[in-house]
Design an enzyme around this catalytic site. Structure first.
Site, PDB file in Angstrom:
ATOM      1  N   SER A 142       0.861  -1.224  -0.193  1.00 22.86           N
ATOM      2  CA  SER A 142      -0.008  -0.064   0.069  1.00 22.86           C
ATOM      3  C   SER A 142       0.820   1.254  -0.149  1.00 22.86           C
ATOM      4  O   SER A 142       2.177   0.976   0.332  1.00 22.86           O
ATOM      5  CB  SER A 142      -0.860  -0.044   1.219  1.00 22.86           C
ATOM      6  N   TYR A 155      -2.635  -0.956  10.456  1.00 19.66           N
ATOM      7  CA  TYR A 155      -2.691  -1.268   8.962  1.00 19.66           C
ATOM      8  C   TYR A 155      -1.158  -0.669   8.246  1.00 19.66           C
ATOM      9  O   TYR A 155      -0.618  -1.456   7.669  1.00 19.66           O
ATOM     10  CB  TYR A 155      -3.767  -0.694   8.343  1.00 19.66           C
TER      11      TYR A 155
END
Ligand code: NAP
Length: 256
Positions: A142, A155
């Site tokens: 990401s 995350y």
């Protein structure tokens, strides 16, 4: 002369979203694909769609936090399709929470699914790749594997771990026919973003559409990325011998 062997890919989290798109792109390009995730109907649906594209495909009920389950999934793939040449570590979860509400369970869950899962899967297939002197490990990380973002500490930490794994392992296997790379997208149009938008809607009173638009604006390109754009980068990495240890940014800056 015998026909060249078809490459075999295993895509985790392949039942929907980005993983589904990658599995189908690989099938379209002539690979046989094993599609793993926890929701059986979704992986069966993607495997069926991959078969329609002309290749062989296998649906695997797989939880990437379960080591025994991973061993069984890899063994089933080898028996049904052949050894895994391409591993796409795509399965992932993302739950937002302010840091003081990030309890140890939420923290552990992110690390286990997003970082330890890819570690275990890679361990299960890497020796064979090195022996055959051909392999690709493609980690779907990401943008927050490279930068920080508020309210997603767990995350963000898990994706930084995944990028770190990518960079270190790439150096360890360099020049042995195996490449290890990460793809680092901003917000992509999938369930993961729709549920983040519902969360914003519930917490701020903004409409769902406004919430989606606010997430799209965070992407440097100002728009949501399509799952097919991530799949196109994954496909390039499959056929590219020279790219290793990269964390490839996909930020929506290309025209849609
Ligand atoms: P998604 O639509 O929610 O799909 C996630 C996939 O992962 C599903 O197939 C899900 O299937 C699977 N999964 C979740 N936990 C799993 C587990 N424990 N074991 C096996 N499979 C599991 O999300 P997505 O947007 O396509 O995300 C795919 C990857 O891209 C993730 O790693 C995510 O972090 C990354 N990513 C997404 C975005 C974005 O904005 N969408 C941006 C950057 C990176 P089951 O629930 O059936 O297991």
């Amino acid at each position: 002369m015998a026909a060249p062997a078809r490459r075999v890919a295993l895509v985790t989290g392949g039942g929907r979203g980005i993983g589904r798109e990658i599995a189908l792109a690989l099938a379209r390009d002539g690979l046989d694909v094993a599609v793993g995730a926890r929701t059986r109907e979704q992986v069966e649906d993607v495997a069926a769609a991959a078969r329609v594209l002309g290749g062989r495909a296998l649906a695997l009920e797989l939880d990437v936090t379960d080591l025994e389950g991973i061993r069984r999934a890899v063994a089933r793939t080898e028996t049904a399709l052949g050894p895994v040449d391409v591993l796409v570590n795509n399965a992932g979860i993302a739950e937002a929470a302010p840091f003081l509400k990030t309890d140890p369970d939420l923290w552990d869950r992110h690390l286990r699914v997003n970082a330890t899962g890819p570690f275990l899967l890679t361990r299960a297939v890497l020796a064979g790749m090195l022996e055959r002197r051909w392999g690709r490990v493609i980690n779907i990380a990401s943008l927050v594997g490279l930068y920080g973002a508020p309210y997603v500490t767990a995350y963000t930490a898990s994706k930084h771990a995944l990028v770190g794994l990518t960079r270190a392992l790439a150096l360890e296997v360099a020049a042995r026919g195996v490449t290890v790379n990460a793809i680092c997208p901003g917000y992509v149009a999938t369930d993961l973003v729709w549920s983040a938008a519902r969360n914003i809607e519930a917490k701020t009173g903004r409409s769902f559409d406004e919430a989606v638009a606010s997430l799209a604006r965070i992407n440097p390109g100002g728009r949501l990325i399509e799952p097919a754009e991530v799949a196109a980068v994954a496909l390039k990495l499959v056929w590219d011998d020279a790219t290793n240890g990269e964390a490839i940014v996909l930020d929506g800056s290309a025209p849609a």
